[in-house]
Design a protein around this motif. Structure first.
Motif, short mmCIF file in Angstrom:
data_model
loop_
_atom_site.label_atom_id
_atom_site.label_comp_id
_atom_site.label_asym_id
_atom_site.label_seq_id
_atom_site.Cartn_x
_atom_site.Cartn_y
_atom_site.Cartn_z
N TYR A 290 27.58 8.67 0.71
CA TYR A 290 28.72 7.57 0.34
C TYR A 290 29.90 8.31 0.86
O TYR A 290 30.12 9.52 0.83
CB TYR A 290 28.79 7.39 -1.13
N GLU A 291 31.10 7.31 1.03
CA GLU A 291 32.14 7.95 1.61
C GLU A 291 33.02 8.26 0.02
O GLU A 291 33.20 7.47 -0.63
CB GLU A 291 33.12 6.87 2.16
N PRO A 391 31.07 12.69 11.82
CA PRO A 391 31.19 12.33 13.24
C PRO A 391 31.25 13.37 14.18
O PRO A 391 32.00 14.59 13.86
CB PRO A 391 32.43 11.33 13.25
N LYS A 392 31.02 13.19 15.43
CA LYS A 392 30.99 14.18 16.36
C LYS A 392 32.47 14.39 16.76
O LYS A 392 33.21 13.28 16.83
CB LYS A 392 30.02 13.88 17.46
N GLU A 400 40.63 7.90 13.27
CA GLU A 400 39.66 8.25 12.34
C GLU A 400 40.21 9.66 11.79
O GLU A 400 39.80 10.04 10.55
CB GLU A 400 38.43 8.78 13.16
N THR A 401 40.72 10.49 12.28
CA THR A 401 41.36 11.92 11.90
C THR A 401 42.25 11.36 10.73
O THR A 401 42.02 12.22 9.55
CB THR A 401 42.22 12.56 13.07
N GLN A 408 37.79 8.85 4.19
CA GLN A 408 37.14 7.88 4.62
C GLN A 408 36.82 8.08 6.16
O GLN A 408 37.44 8.68 6.62
CB GLN A 408 38.20 6.53 4.65
N GLY A 409 35.59 7.57 6.45
CA GLY A 409 35.10 7.73 7.87
C GLY A 409 34.11 8.97 7.67
O GLY A 409 33.62 9.27 8.74
#
Length: 563
Positions: A290-291, A391-392, A400-401, A408-409
Motif C-alpha cells: 500500500y502507499e 519505481p525505477k 513523481e519525485t 505517494q507513488g
C-alpha cells in the motif's frame, strides 16, 4: 589269525566311510539339483502362484507435528490424538452391526447410503481418519472382538483461533503446512513418518498380519516465536473494534521491540477459523502493498538532512498547493508560513515535503529508500512476504519525485514501514525483523534467532532532530495519540488509494496509519497500525491515533515501562 581279524575290521571301516561319503554326496547333489530346478525351471510358475497370495507391505505411521509456542511457552498450534478407524463388516458379530451403524451415523454424520457402501465391503476399509477419543470410547463399549481396528493419528488444533490464524497459518489434510509459520517451517515441524512392516494375504484379506518390524515415527521440532499471546490478543481485539466501529474494509498492526526489531505481535482483521482451510485470509502486515502516505515523511526529512539539502530551521510557505511542471499538487490544508523541520512534520505539510523531495533529487531519494530497505523483502522468517514497489529511476519525473516526498507513488508493506521507522527511533540501526526465538528438537536447541544489523542509516544529530520533531507531532499535531506520563515519538499517515474505476487518486478510499514509539528518547516498544477504507472519509488523527493510544496504554502497563 589276529592280523587277519584286524585287516577285516579295517576293510569294514573303510567301506562304511565310503558309504557315508556317497550318501552325503547324493544328498548334496540332490539339493543342488532341486535348487537349480526351482530357480531356473519352476521359478516363474511358483512366483505366479505365490505372489497374489502373500506379499510384504507396510503401513505408514504418521508423525506427531511439532508445536508452535509463544515466547512464554503458550501453545499457539498443537495436536489432539485422534484415530483412524478401519472395519471389516464380514468379521463383525451380526448383533453388533446395527448398533455400530447408529454410532457412526451419530458421530460422523454418515448418511444411510454412506453406511450401506461401507458395510458392503468384505475386506478392511477406512471409515474415518479423525475419530475422536469420545467416539472411540463409544465404539469400545460395544465390545466388538473382530473387524474393528483403531490406529492412532493426530489432529492439528489452534487454541487461540482467529487471533493468530493469518500469522501461524494452517495445515492441509496431509498435515503439511499451507500458510504462515506452518508453511515456512514445515520441514522442522512435520517430523519423520514411521513404518510398520507386515505380510498381507490377498486370499484372506480379512486377516491383518501383525507387524514384523517397526520404524517408529519421530515427532517434529518445537518452534518458539517472539510473539507474546497476551499482546497479540489485545492488539487483535482493538484492531477489530476499530474496523467495526468505522465500517472499514480491513485493519492490520504490528508491535515490535525497536532496539532489536523483534516482533511481539502481528495481527490482521478480518481473520479466519484455522480449522477451516477453505477460509484462509492473508497476513496483511507482510503481504499487502500500500502507499504509506505521510508516515513516510520522517524518512524523507532525515534523508534531506543527511544530504544537506534541508536545514533544521529552513523556512517554508504553504499556500495549499504547489505546481510542479503542469501538475498542481494540493496539500490537505493551507498552512501558511512554516518554520523548520519541526513545523513541517507537525503540520504534515505535503507542499513542504514536495519541495524537500525536489531539493533532495530523485537519485538521493531512491538511495535512502533502498538504505531503509524499501523495495526488497525484509527477510522475516515467514511465508508470503511482499517486497513493495519502488519505481525505477528512469521512470521518475519531477511530479513523481514531489509526490514520493509525502509517501505517494511508492508502495510498502507495513513490516517494511515499521522496520524503517524503528531505525530512526533506535539511533540509526536497521535490523532485520525476526519472529523466531528458537527451535528445539528432542530438548536440544537446533536454531536460535539473533538480531541482524543490516544497515547503519546516518548521523546521530540528524536522527535526534527527527526524533524530537516526532514527539511534537504527537504533542501538537496528534494529541489523541498521547499516553499520559510518557513522551511518544509518532507520525500519522492518511494515504489516498487509486480508484479502480477512475484510475486516479480517490478522496474517499483512504488508508489511515499511525506509527508510535515509547518512551522518548530510548523506546522499549513501537506500534504501527493501519485501517483501510472506512465507510466515510476520516483522518488518521481521528482513526489511527486513538487506536495507537489504546494499544500504548495497555503496553506500558503490561511491559512495565518506566516513563
Amino acid at each position: 589269525m589276529w592280523s587277519n581279524l584286524k585287516q577285516s575290521r579295517e576293510d569294514v571301516f573303510k567301506k562304511r566311510i565310503i558309504a557315508v561319503f556317497l550318501l552325503f554326496f547324493v544328498i548334496f547333489f540332490s539339493f543342488i539339483f532341486r535348487v537349480i530346478q526351482i530357480d531356473v525351471f519352476e521359478r516363474n510358475r511358483l512366483l505366479a502362484e505365490f505372489a497374489p497370495q502373500v506379499v510384504p507391505t507396510y503401513d505408514v505411521l504418521r508423525a506427531e507435528r511439532g508445536e508452535i509456542i509463544d515466547r512464554n511457552g503458550n501453545k499457539l498450534a498443537t495436536n489432539e490424538i485422534t484415530y483412524q478407524l478401519d472395519i471389516n463388516p464380514t468379521l463383525i458379530e451380526k448383533s453388533k452391526v446395527e448398533p455400530l451403524k447408529e454410532i457412526l451415523s451419530k458421530y460422523l454424520k454418515l448418511s444411510s447410503s454412506d453406511l450401506k457402501s461401507i458395510f458392503s465391503y468384505n475386506a478392511y476399509t477406512v471409515v474415518s481418519t479423525s475419530v475422536t477419543e469420545s467416539l472411540k470410547k463409544e465404539i469400545d463399549k460395544l465390545e466388538i472382538n473382530n473387524g474393528v481396528v483403531f490406529t492412532k493419528t493426530y489432529k492439528r488444533v489452534y487454541p487461540y483461533g482467529e487471533i493468530v490464524a493469518p500469522l501461524i497459518g494452517v495445515v492441509g489434510l496431509d498435515n503439511d503446512g499451507l500458510s504462515g509459520i506452518e508453511l515456512y517451517f514445515n520441514d522442522f515441524l512435520k517430523g519423520k513418518k514411521g513404518r510398520a512392516f507386515r505380510t498381507y494375504n490377498f486370499n484372506e484379506p480379512e486377516i491383518l498380519g501383525k507387524p514384523t518390524y517397526m520404524i517408529y515415527p519421530k515427532k517434529g521440532s518445537t518452534v518458539q516465536l517472539t510473539i507474546d499471546i497476551n499482546i497479540q490478543a489485545k492488539l487483535y481485539a482493538l484492531v477489530k473494534e476499530t474496523v467495526e466501529k468505522y465500517n472499514a474494509k480491513q485493519g492490520f498492526a504490528i508491535v515490535t521491540e525497536p532496539k532489536t526489531n523483534k516482533i511481539l505481535a502481528m495481527v490482521s482483521y478480518p481473520s479466519f477459523n484455522p480449522q477451516n482451510i477453505d477460509s484462509i485470509k492473508p497476513n496483511l502486515p507482510i503481504s499487502y502493498n500500500y502507499e504509506p502516505g505521510s508516515v513516510m515523511k520522517p524518512i524523507v526529512a532525515f534523508a534531506a538532512l543527511e544530504e544537506g539539502t534541508l536545514k533544521e530551521n529552513d523556512e517554508f510557505y504553504c499556500s495549499g498547493s504547489i505546481k510542479v511542471k503542469d501538475t498542481v499538487i494540493s496539500c490537505w490544508k493551507k498552512h501558511g508560513e512554516e518554520h523548520g523541520v519541526r513545523d513541517i512534520l507537525v503540520n504534515s505539510c505535503d507542499v513542504a515535503f514536495a519541495k524537500v523531495a525536489l531539493g533532495l533529487g530523485k537519485e538521493n531519494l531512491l538511495k535512502y529508500f533502498n538504505l531503509f530497505g524499501f523495495g526488497e523483502k525484509t527477510g522475516l522468517e515467514i511465508a508470503a512476504e511482499e517486497k513493495g514497489i519502488i519505481p525505477k529511476l528512469e521512470n521518475i519525473n519531477d511530479v513523481e519525485t514531489a509526490t514520493m516526498g509525502f509517501g505517494q507513488g511508492v508502495a510498502v508493506t507495513q513490516l517494511q514501514m515499521v522496520t524503517a521507522l524503528n531505525a530512526i527511533v533506535n539511533g540509526g540501526k536497521l535490523y532485520t525483523p525476526h519472529i523466531i526465538k528458537k527451535i528445539e528438537d528432542s530438548g536440544n536447541v537446533i536454531y536460535e534467532s539473533y538480531s541482524i544489523l543490516k544497515n547503519v542509516v546516518g548521523s546521530v544529530d540528524n536522527l535526534n532532530l527527527v526524533k524530537s520533531a516526532m514527539v511534537d507531532v504527537v504533542e501538537v499535531g496528534a494529541p489523541k495519540a498521547k499516553i499520559e506520563g510518557y513522551k511518544v515519538m509518532g507520525k500519522t499517515g492518511t494515504a489516498q488509494k487509486i480508484d479502480p474505476i477512475t484510475k486516479s487518486y480517490s478522496h474517499a478510499k483512504l488508508i489511515y496509519s499511525f506509527y508510535g514509539a515509547v518512551p522518548y528518547p530510548d523506546p522499549e516498544f513501537s506500534v504501527i497500525v493501519s485501517i483501510d477504507e472506512t465507510k466515510y472519509p476520516q483522518y488518521s488523527t481521528t482513526v489511527a491515533a486513538p487506536l495507537f493510544a489504546k494499544i500504548g496504554n495497555f503496553l506500558v502497563k503490561y511491559l512495565r515501562i518506566e516513563p
